[in-house]
Design a protein around this motif. Structure first.
Motif, PDB file in Angstrom:
ATOM      1  N   THR A  50       0.823  -1.206   0.000  1.00 47.09           N
ATOM      2  CA  THR A  50       0.000   0.000   0.000  1.00 47.09           C
ATOM      3  C   THR A  50       0.860   1.259   0.000  1.00 47.09           C
ATOM      4  N   HIS A  54       1.123   4.271  -2.765  1.00 46.53           N
ATOM      5  CA  HIS A  54       1.118   5.701  -2.448  1.00 46.53           C
ATOM      6  C   HIS A  54       2.148   6.442  -3.289  1.00 46.53           C
ATOM      7  N   LEU A  82      -7.590  -2.573  -2.681  1.00 45.42           N
ATOM      8  CA  LEU A  82      -7.938  -1.173  -2.449  1.00 45.42           C
ATOM      9  C   LEU A  82      -8.058  -0.454  -3.787  1.00 45.42           C
ATOM     10  N   TRP A  86     -10.077   5.552  -6.404  1.00 44.15           N
ATOM     11  CA  TRP A  86     -10.798   6.169  -5.283  1.00 44.15           C
ATOM     12  C   TRP A  86      -9.822   6.773  -4.290  1.00 44.15           C
ATOM     13  N   TRP A  87      -8.778   6.005  -3.938  1.00 45.81           N
ATOM     14  CA  TRP A  87      -7.831   6.487  -2.946  1.00 45.81           C
ATOM     15  C   TRP A  87      -7.043   7.679  -3.473  1.00 45.81           C
ATOM     16  N   LYS A  90      -9.147  10.801  -3.216  1.00 48.45           N
ATOM     17  CA  LYS A  90      -9.262  11.191  -1.812  1.00 48.45           C
ATOM     18  C   LYS A  90      -7.964  11.802  -1.297  1.00 48.45           C
ATOM     19  N   HIS A  91      -6.848  11.184  -1.657  1.00 46.71           N
ATOM     20  CA  HIS A  91      -5.555  11.645  -1.157  1.00 46.71           C
ATOM     21  C   HIS A  91      -5.145  12.960  -1.803  1.00 46.71           C
ATOM     22  N   ASP A 106      -9.755  13.371   5.085  1.00 49.50           N
ATOM     23  CA  ASP A 106      -9.138  12.588   6.158  1.00 49.50           C
ATOM     24  C   ASP A 106      -9.551  13.069   7.544  1.00 49.50           C
ATOM     25  N   LEU A 148     -11.389   0.267   4.471  1.00 50.75           N
ATOM     26  CA  LEU A 148     -10.798   0.621   3.180  1.00 50.75           C
ATOM     27  C   LEU A 148     -11.319  -0.289   2.068  1.00 50.75           C
ATOM     28  N   SER A 152     -13.660   1.009  -0.984  1.00 47.81           N
ATOM     29  CA  SER A 152     -13.222   0.759  -2.357  1.00 47.81           C
ATOM     30  C   SER A 152     -14.349   0.153  -3.185  1.00 47.81           C
TER      31      SER A 152
END
Length: 313
Positions: A50, A54, A82, A86-87, A90-91, A106, A148, A152
């Motif tokens: 993960t 990132h 995941l 989507w992540w 969001k990030h 967050d 998570l 997802s």
């Protein structure tokens, strides 16, 4: 800002070896009580994958967005279940407005609350949990892995999600292989326990990795008008600890530098740190650093203070 292909080649090889080795250990261990140690090892492997996803999402590893997206889909969706798209969305919103009550997803009050203002407006579960959330924080992290995965899957309903069909297929392939392998090797009861231990350790690892970065740092609102430098630096915290902490946290211990230069390869952040620290000191901008345990303590004290209005009612 230069690319570090040899560093990432070595890191990808080590993480891939850990991931494959953990699954091999799972198969070879079979129906044994030792599987719960394997579950913890596999959680570490999932977390390291993960963290690699990132870096891919930030464009630190590969030269083009297309290559990064393709690699991210396989690393995020297929390997750990995941949603990469989507992540990443969001990030990205988090990076644009870290610790902003209105814009940073967050610090949205979904379960935990992060400010007295959120506490006063809270209803339902956040209001119930918020009273003693500092004591519940680590127990709640055992559910973060499941959260998570569920988030997802729920993201697959969004028509705005790019490559939604591909992401959905890769997620389904992951869960079919993941649950299929576990229930093929272990009897049902032990398989369920393995799942619980693995996902709990995975959630705690990720939570302990990301919590030191911003939790306990100033919260921003619409009234705060800060320039880019102060918005990123004042809401972030670096974690001291040398190579061990750097490896465990995937380079995120240099969070201030990462927020100022998000596409900088994580292994280069330590080189930027002295320059950034000196510049902040020259401007009189606070530059926060602490040890890992101290950073967790600051985060917990902040959570306890944020829930204070609820304990007074």
């Amino acid at each position: 800002m230069d690319r570090r292909p040899w560093y990432y080649a070595a890191r990808i090889s080590l993480v891939a070896g850990l991931f494959a080795g953990s699954w091999a250990a799972f198969v070879l261990t079979g129906d044994s009580g030792w599987q719960f140690l394997v579950a913890a090892l596999l959680a570490v492997a999932f977390a390291q994958v993960t963290l690699l996803a990132h870096d891919l999402a930030h464009g630190q590893v590969l030269r083009t967005r297309r290559a990064s997206r393709i690699a991210g889909l396989f690393v995020g969706n297929l390997a750990v279940g995941l949603s990469y798209g989507w992540w990443q969305d969001k990030h990205t919103r988090h990076h644009a407005n870290p610790n902003h009550e209105d814009h940073d997803p967050d610090v949205a009050p979904d379960v935990l609350i992060w400010s007295a203002k959120q506490a006063e407006a809270s209803r339902g579960l956040p209001r119930f949990v918020g009273r003693w959330q500092a004591f519940l924080f680590f127990p709640l992290l055992t559910l973060e892995g499941w959260n998570l995965h569920v988030s997802s899957l729920r993201a697959m309903r969004r028509r705005t999600l790019k490559n939604r069909g591909t992401e959905a297929l890769l997620l389904l392939a992951h869960f079919a292989a993941y649950f299929g392998a576990i229930f093929a090797v272990l009897p049902p009861g032990r398989a369920v326990l393995f799942l619980l231990v693995h996902q709990a350790c995975f959630g705690v690892y990720l939570g302990c990795t990301f919590a030191p970065n911003h939790k306990g740092m100033p919260m921003l609102t619409a009234e705060d008008e800060l320039d880019f430098l102060r918005r990123q630096v004042l809401t972030s915290r670096n974690v001291r600890g040398g190579r061990v902490v750097n490896t465990v946290l995937g380079g995120l211990n240099y969070q201030i530098e990462h927020h100022l230069f998000p596409s900088m390869p994580s292994c280069n952040l330590r080189r930027a740190q002295p320059i950034v620290r000196e510049y902040c000191q020259a401007l009189g901008v606070d530059y926060a650093e602490s040890g890992l345990l101290e950073s967790w303590g600051q985060a917990l004290r902040h959570l306890h203070a944020a829930g204070a209005p609820l304990r007074q009612n």
